[in-house]
Write a protein that holds these residues in place. Sequence first.
Motif, PDB file in Angstrom:
ATOM      1  N   ASP A 147     -24.663  26.479  32.244  1.00  0.00           N
ATOM      2  CA  ASP A 147     -23.915  26.334  30.995  1.00  0.00           C
ATOM      3  C   ASP A 147     -24.834  26.392  29.776  1.00  0.00           C
ATOM      4  OD1 ASP A 147     -21.526  26.121  32.350  1.00  0.00           O
ATOM      5  OD2 ASP A 147     -21.492  23.918  32.320  1.00  0.00           O
ATOM      6  N   GLU A 148     -26.017  25.759  29.878  1.00  0.00           N
ATOM      7  CA  GLU A 148     -26.952  25.727  28.754  1.00  0.00           C
ATOM      8  C   GLU A 148     -27.570  27.086  28.466  1.00  0.00           C
ATOM      9  OE1 GLU A 148     -29.896  22.792  29.658  1.00  0.00           O
ATOM     10  OE2 GLU A 148     -28.435  21.154  29.687  1.00  0.00           O
ATOM     11  N   GLN A 149     -27.811  27.885  29.502  1.00  0.00           N
ATOM     12  CA  GLN A 149     -28.581  29.122  29.330  1.00  0.00           C
ATOM     13  C   GLN A 149     -27.748  30.391  29.253  1.00  0.00           C
ATOM     14  OE1 GLN A 149     -31.687  28.930  28.557  1.00  0.00           O
ATOM     15  NE2 GLN A 149     -31.692  26.724  28.894  1.00  0.00           N
ATOM     16  N   ARG A 150     -26.476  30.335  29.588  1.00  0.00           N
ATOM     17  CA  ARG A 150     -25.705  31.589  29.660  1.00  0.00           C
ATOM     18  C   ARG A 150     -25.583  32.282  28.312  1.00  0.00           C
ATOM     19  NH1 ARG A 150     -19.885  29.087  31.222  1.00  0.00           N
ATOM     20  NH2 ARG A 150     -19.300  28.429  29.145  1.00  0.00           N
ATOM     21  N   PHE A 151     -25.493  31.517  27.218  1.00  0.00           N
ATOM     22  CA  PHE A 151     -25.364  32.139  25.905  1.00  0.00           C
ATOM     23  C   PHE A 151     -26.633  32.905  25.533  1.00  0.00           C
ATOM     24  CE2 PHE A 151     -25.632  32.025  21.229  1.00  0.00           C
ATOM     25  CZ  PHE A 151     -24.482  32.718  20.925  1.00  0.00           C
ATOM     26  N   SER A 152     -27.803  32.259  25.696  1.00  0.00           N
ATOM     27  CA  SER A 152     -29.046  32.954  25.337  1.00  0.00           C
ATOM     28  C   SER A 152     -29.328  34.107  26.284  1.00  0.00           C
ATOM     29  CB  SER A 152     -30.227  31.985  25.277  1.00  0.00           C
ATOM     30  OG  SER A 152     -30.514  31.457  26.522  1.00  0.00           O
ATOM     31  N   LEU A 153     -28.985  33.963  27.567  1.00  0.00           N
ATOM     32  CA  LEU A 153     -29.173  35.075  28.501  1.00  0.00           C
ATOM     33  C   LEU A 153     -28.269  36.253  28.159  1.00  0.00           C
ATOM     34  CD1 LEU A 153     -29.612  33.253  31.902  1.00  0.00           C
ATOM     35  CD2 LEU A 153     -31.096  35.041  31.028  1.00  0.00           C
ATOM     36  N   SER A 154     -27.060  35.975  27.676  1.00  0.00           N
ATOM     37  CA  SER A 154     -26.138  37.066  27.362  1.00  0.00           C
ATOM     38  C   SER A 154     -26.689  37.956  26.245  1.00  0.00           C
ATOM     39  CB  SER A 154     -24.758  36.527  26.987  1.00  0.00           C
ATOM     40  OG  SER A 154     -24.796  35.844  25.755  1.00  0.00           O
ATOM     41  N   PHE A 155     -27.546  37.402  25.382  1.00  0.00           N
ATOM     42  CA  PHE A 155     -28.152  38.196  24.317  1.00  0.00           C
ATOM     43  C   PHE A 155     -29.515  38.756  24.692  1.00  0.00           C
ATOM     44  CE2 PHE A 155     -25.036  35.857  21.837  1.00  0.00           C
ATOM     45  CZ  PHE A 155     -24.537  36.865  21.048  1.00  0.00           C
ATOM     46  N   SER A 156     -30.103  38.246  25.768  1.00  0.00           N
ATOM     47  CA  SER A 156     -31.462  38.650  26.129  1.00  0.00           C
ATOM     48  C   SER A 156     -31.517  39.716  27.210  1.00  0.00           C
ATOM     49  CB  SER A 156     -32.249  37.432  26.613  1.00  0.00           C
ATOM     50  OG  SER A 156     -32.276  36.440  25.625  1.00  0.00           O
ATOM     51  N   VAL A 157     -30.527  39.755  28.093  1.00  0.00           N
ATOM     52  CA  VAL A 157     -30.532  40.701  29.201  1.00  0.00           C
ATOM     53  C   VAL A 157     -29.293  41.587  29.117  1.00  0.00           C
ATOM     54  CG1 VAL A 157     -31.868  39.158  30.680  1.00  0.00           C
ATOM     55  CG2 VAL A 157     -29.395  39.095  30.796  1.00  0.00           C
ATOM     56  N   ASP A 158     -29.422  42.809  29.603  1.00  0.00           N
ATOM     57  CA  ASP A 158     -28.326  43.769  29.527  1.00  0.00           C
ATOM     58  C   ASP A 158     -27.902  44.171  30.930  1.00  0.00           C
ATOM     59  OD1 ASP A 158     -26.507  45.496  28.323  1.00  0.00           O
ATOM     60  OD2 ASP A 158     -27.936  47.162  28.351  1.00  0.00           O
ATOM     61  N   ILE A 185     -34.221  28.910  36.196  1.00  0.00           N
ATOM     62  CA  ILE A 185     -33.662  30.219  35.831  1.00  0.00           C
ATOM     63  C   ILE A 185     -34.765  31.077  35.232  1.00  0.00           C
ATOM     64  CG2 ILE A 185     -31.982  31.470  34.425  1.00  0.00           C
ATOM     65  CD1 ILE A 185     -30.253  28.937  34.427  1.00  0.00           C
ATOM     66  N   THR A 186     -35.020  32.231  35.849  1.00  0.00           N
ATOM     67  CA  THR A 186     -35.985  33.192  35.305  1.00  0.00           C
ATOM     68  C   THR A 186     -35.340  34.563  35.251  1.00  0.00           C
ATOM     69  OG1 THR A 186     -36.900  33.501  37.532  1.00  0.00           O
ATOM     70  CG2 THR A 186     -38.101  32.029  36.065  1.00  0.00           C
ATOM     71  N   SER A 187     -35.863  35.405  34.365  1.00  0.00           N
ATOM     72  CA  SER A 187     -35.428  36.800  34.335  1.00  0.00           C
ATOM     73  C   SER A 187     -36.646  37.688  34.533  1.00  0.00           C
ATOM     74  CB  SER A 187     -34.723  37.143  33.023  1.00  0.00           C
ATOM     75  OG  SER A 187     -35.654  37.273  31.976  1.00  0.00           O
ATOM     76  N   ILE A 188     -36.424  38.811  35.180  1.00  0.00           N
ATOM     77  CA  ILE A 188     -37.474  39.794  35.417  1.00  0.00           C
ATOM     78  C   ILE A 188     -37.015  41.093  34.786  1.00  0.00           C
ATOM     79  CG2 ILE A 188     -38.780  41.059  37.161  1.00  0.00           C
ATOM     80  CD1 ILE A 188     -38.057  38.730  39.097  1.00  0.00           C
ATOM     81  N   GLU A 189     -37.811  41.616  33.858  1.00  0.00           N
ATOM     82  CA  GLU A 189     -37.511  42.916  33.254  1.00  0.00           C
ATOM     83  C   GLU A 189     -38.423  43.953  33.888  1.00  0.00           C
ATOM     84  OE1 GLU A 189     -37.418  45.260  28.963  1.00  0.00           O
ATOM     85  OE2 GLU A 189     -38.218  43.228  29.064  1.00  0.00           O
ATOM     86  N   TYR A 190     -37.853  45.075  34.262  1.00  0.00           N
ATOM     87  CA  TYR A 190     -38.636  46.147  34.876  1.00  0.00           C
ATOM     88  C   TYR A 190     -38.050  47.473  34.431  1.00  0.00           C
ATOM     89  CZ  TYR A 190     -34.701  46.322  38.119  1.00  0.00           C
ATOM     90  OH  TYR A 190     -33.445  46.428  38.653  1.00  0.00           O
ATOM     91  N   GLY A 191     -38.805  48.549  34.632  1.00  0.00           N
ATOM     92  CA  GLY A 191     -38.306  49.867  34.230  1.00  0.00           C
ATOM     93  C   GLY A 191     -38.070  49.912  32.742  1.00  0.00           C
ATOM     94  N   HIS A 192     -36.960  50.475  32.348  1.00  0.00           N
ATOM     95  CA  HIS A 192     -36.615  50.607  30.923  1.00  0.00           C
ATOM     96  C   HIS A 192     -35.416  49.721  30.623  1.00  0.00           C
ATOM     97  CE1 HIS A 192     -39.450  53.871  30.533  1.00  0.00           C
ATOM     98  NE2 HIS A 192     -38.933  54.417  31.633  1.00  0.00           N
ATOM     99  N   GLY A 193     -35.658  48.420  30.494  1.00  0.00           N
ATOM    100  CA  GLY A 193     -34.577  47.500  30.165  1.00  0.00           C
ATOM    101  C   GLY A 193     -33.699  47.114  31.324  1.00  0.00           C
ATOM    102  N   ASP A 194     -34.203  47.243  32.567  1.00  0.00           N
ATOM    103  CA  ASP A 194     -33.474  46.765  33.740  1.00  0.00           C
ATOM    104  C   ASP A 194     -33.885  45.319  33.987  1.00  0.00           C
ATOM    105  OD1 ASP A 194     -32.166  49.222  34.374  1.00  0.00           O
ATOM    106  OD2 ASP A 194     -34.074  49.968  35.143  1.00  0.00           O
ATOM    107  N   TYR A 195     -32.921  44.502  34.383  1.00  0.00           N
ATOM    108  CA  TYR A 195     -33.180  43.070  34.561  1.00  0.00           C
ATOM    109  C   TYR A 195     -32.606  42.571  35.869  1.00  0.00           C
ATOM    110  CZ  TYR A 195     -34.177  42.787  29.546  1.00  0.00           C
ATOM    111  OH  TYR A 195     -34.708  42.965  28.298  1.00  0.00           O
ATOM    112  N   ILE A 196     -33.299  41.551  36.423  1.00  0.00           N
ATOM    113  CA  ILE A 196     -32.691  40.713  37.444  1.00  0.00           C
ATOM    114  C   ILE A 196     -32.901  39.269  36.998  1.00  0.00           C
ATOM    115  CG2 ILE A 196     -34.758  40.801  38.925  1.00  0.00           C
ATOM    116  CD1 ILE A 196     -32.649  40.415  41.302  1.00  0.00           C
ATOM    117  N   VAL A 197     -31.833  38.482  37.065  1.00  0.00           N
ATOM    118  CA  VAL A 197     -31.886  37.060  36.727  1.00  0.00           C
ATOM    119  C   VAL A 197     -31.903  36.302  38.049  1.00  0.00           C
ATOM    120  CG1 VAL A 197     -30.654  35.134  35.663  1.00  0.00           C
ATOM    121  CG2 VAL A 197     -30.692  37.376  34.538  1.00  0.00           C
TER     122      VAL A 197
END
Length: 195
Positions: free
Chosen positions: A91-102, A68-80
């Motif tokens: 299951d392990e990562q959804r909680f931390s991702l919910s606070f890290s990506v918008d 699982i990786t996330s890519i941030e681009y632009g002004h707070g745009d993300y693709i996971v």
Amino acid sequence: MRKLVLTFAFCIIAISSLMAFDLVVPSSGEEVYSLFNSDNDEFIVDDSVYFKSALDGEVKVERYSDHITSIEYGHGDYIVVLLNATRDELDEQRFSLSFSVDDPDVLIVNSPVDYDFLDEIDADDVYISGRISGEERAMLRRLDVDFTELDPSSILRFEGDDVSVISGSKYPSSGKDGIYVTCPKCGTTIYVPLN
């Protein structure tokens, strides 16, 4: 003063439109994927990524787990990107991702289409490589998520806030191979069948 504000806004729009990159959708057995920018610089997202700026700072890539990786681009745009992820990883990562990506877009390759995961991270658009079941389609519609089914080797082109899809397999039923060719003058990428 108004002219100064308008000039500043125009400059921001012009600069943000220059921030464009492509993500080449991997095949389900692959463990890495590639990002390309308009200067044809390539960044391979592999197991060495923890948190890196890439493509001259256009994107920031962060690894959450092995798949699982996330890519941030632009002004707070993300693709996971979920590449060969397991249900346990989701299951392990959804909680931390919910606070890290918008409101991220999500690319799913050889990974489960998990309602709880997509709901908790508040997924915006979902891109799925390969076939999905009717039950998964119904779940995505119930979640009111826009989703697109892709073939491997398709390109997701990110330009500002817009994501467009360039199909990597225009002739999947005939078994024809092909390559991508970028027009040197216009920059358009086209798919050329080889047989």
